[in-house]
Scaffold this motif. Structure first.
Motif, short mmCIF file in Angstrom:
data_model
loop_
_atom_site.label_atom_id
_atom_site.label_comp_id
_atom_site.label_asym_id
_atom_site.label_seq_id
_atom_site.Cartn_x
_atom_site.Cartn_y
_atom_site.Cartn_z
N THR A 128 0.80 -1.23 0.00
CA THR A 128 0.00 0.00 0.00
C THR A 128 0.83 1.27 0.00
O THR A 128 0.40 2.30 -0.52
CB THR A 128 -0.93 0.02 1.23
OG1 THR A 128 -0.15 -0.17 2.42
CG2 THR A 128 -1.96 -1.10 1.13
N PRO A 131 4.50 0.45 -3.61
CA PRO A 131 4.51 -0.86 -4.27
C PRO A 131 5.71 -1.02 -5.19
O PRO A 131 6.14 -0.07 -5.85
CB PRO A 131 3.20 -0.86 -5.08
CG PRO A 131 2.34 0.15 -4.41
CD PRO A 131 3.28 1.21 -3.90
N ARG A 152 -6.95 -3.99 -8.09
CA ARG A 152 -7.12 -2.55 -8.18
C ARG A 152 -5.77 -1.85 -8.32
O ARG A 152 -5.66 -0.81 -8.97
CB ARG A 152 -7.85 -2.02 -6.93
CG ARG A 152 -9.35 -2.27 -6.95
CD ARG A 152 -10.06 -1.37 -5.94
NE ARG A 152 -9.64 -1.62 -4.57
CZ ARG A 152 -10.22 -2.49 -3.76
NH1 ARG A 152 -11.25 -3.23 -4.19
NH2 ARG A 152 -9.79 -2.64 -2.52
N GLN A 153 -4.74 -2.40 -7.71
CA GLN A 153 -3.41 -1.79 -7.81
C GLN A 153 -2.73 -2.08 -9.14
O GLN A 153 -1.73 -1.44 -9.47
CB GLN A 153 -2.53 -2.29 -6.66
CG GLN A 153 -2.98 -1.79 -5.28
CD GLN A 153 -2.03 -2.24 -4.19
OE1 GLN A 153 -1.57 -3.37 -4.20
NE2 GLN A 153 -1.75 -1.35 -3.25
N LYS A 154 -3.25 -3.07 -9.88
CA LYS A 154 -2.72 -3.41 -11.21
C LYS A 154 -1.23 -3.78 -11.15
O LYS A 154 -0.46 -3.44 -12.06
CB LYS A 154 -2.96 -2.27 -12.19
CG LYS A 154 -4.43 -1.91 -12.37
CD LYS A 154 -4.64 -0.89 -13.46
CE LYS A 154 -6.09 -0.47 -13.57
NZ LYS A 154 -7.02 -1.60 -13.77
N LEU A 155 -0.82 -4.43 -10.08
CA LEU A 155 0.56 -4.88 -9.95
C LEU A 155 0.77 -6.19 -10.72
O LEU A 155 -0.07 -7.09 -10.63
CB LEU A 155 0.91 -5.12 -8.49
CG LEU A 155 1.49 -3.98 -7.66
CD1 LEU A 155 1.71 -4.48 -6.23
CD2 LEU A 155 2.79 -3.49 -8.25
#
Length: 348
Positions: A128, A131, A152-155
């Motif tokens: 969070t 990243p 949602r973070q598209k990692l």
């Protein structure tokens, strides 16, 4: 290759070969992180190189220009477990680190508390705050809510002996069902007809469920009766389960354990009950942890290439970061039967 030693006391590959008792060609393979060398020999060569003060510096030509500079490693942890000394995951981490050195990548490390089913209980700040370029998730089962946070973070993510609903990420796993089927078939080939499974449960972690399925497939194909010693996959849980199993079913001649630690616990319980291993009870494990070859008798088991699992996962993550539109990859490590002395032919 070069070292940072002065020319007068330069440490050479020949020096390392002489000290470690292997050929210069083997030393070269190890220093360049190439396949074809056993884990034990690889570690001995690396230890000798370090003791001699050898520092490997890749040539400029060998360094690949990548858009990735930092990857994150998040591994499960329980209150009584240290991943860095865990008999299964420590070699996986070592394999990941080897690729990071090869590509000159920084690696951020974090642990994630999990429950008895390896479901995450809390998020590490790494996910969070700042990243990394990509993420390796090791040894956990992702719930839907956690999966949605990641998406949602598209990692870029690679699962390493880890599972997620819908299989949305690249993954490196073990052929657990096939390995268990091979292990139990081996016991059947040795004449055993009363074979139990130790360390599984119907709602266990997916890899353990797969090993249970492999056991059942072999048992059912030969028309045999299954025997279950259900428990968590920990020695402290396996011991009372093995005691109860042998008391209730004294005619059992072999045990397939879902990992090596529970197999070793079963061997201890058998000896305490006055049963000789393997003459009166054969035991086979899974994973081939370092301890497996040093117990008495040495444990027959299914080898999982843990270093290779880590290396492959890190390489997959680099590929995913560099080529985000590439098709999903699910790499499967095939276990290998390692025959030692804890299994013999049944005379019953």
């Amino acid at each position: 290759m070069e070292t940072k030693n002065s020319s007068s006391n330069r440490v050479t590959i020949a020096d390392i070969a002489r000290e470690s008792g292997v050929s210069p060609a083997t030393v070269s393979l190890v220093l360049r992180d190439k396949p074809g060398v056993s884990d034990e020999t690889r570690q001995r060569v690396l230890d000798c190189a370090q003791a001699l003060g050898y520092i490997f510096v890749p040539s400029v030509q060998s360094q690949t220009a990548l858009s990735v500079s930092t990857i994150g490693l998040v591994i499960k942890v329980r209150p009584d477990d240290d991943p860095l000394t865990n008999s299964f995951y420590a070699p996986v981490i070592a394999g990941i680190e080897a690729v990071c050195r090869q590509y000159r990548l920084n690696m951020l490390y974090a642990t994630m508390p999990v429950d008895a089913h390896n479901t995450p209980l809390d998020l590490p700040p790494m996910l969070t705050d700042q990243p990394p370029d990509g993420l390796l998730l090791v040894g956990m089962q992702l719930p839907q809510a956690f999966l949605e946070i990641l998406q949602r973070q598209k990692l870029p993510v690679v699962l390493v002996d880890a599972y997620a609903p819908g299989d949305p990420y690249d993954a490196v796993i073990t052929a657990n069902a096939e390995g268990a089927y091979r292990a139990v078939s081996y016991l059947i080939e040795q004449g055993h007809r009363h074979i139990a499974i130790l360390g599984s449960q119907p709602d266990a972690y997916p890899s353990v469920q797969e090993r249970r399925q492999g056991y059942l497939k072999a048992i059912q194909e030969h028309g045999l009766t299954p025997y279950f010693a259900d428990c968590d996959l920990w020695p402290d849980a396996a011991r009372p389960a093995a005691e109860q199993l042998l008391q209730e079913h004294p005619h059992i001649t072999a045990v397939f354990s879902c990992n090596d630690e529970t197999a070793i616990a079963a061997m201890q319980v058998a000896r305490q009950a006055g049963r000789q291993v393997p003459e009166e009870l054969s035991v086979i494990g899974f994973d081939n942890i370092a301890l497996a070859q040093h117990v008495s008798p040495p444990l027959t088991t299914m080898r999982v290439d843990k270093l290779g699992m880590g290396r492959l996962a890190a390489q997959l993550l680099v590929n995913r970061i560099e080529f985000p539109q590439a098709g999903l990859v699910r790499a499967v490590i095939q276990p290998e039967l390692i025959e030692r002395d804890s299994v013999c032919r049944s005379t019953k």
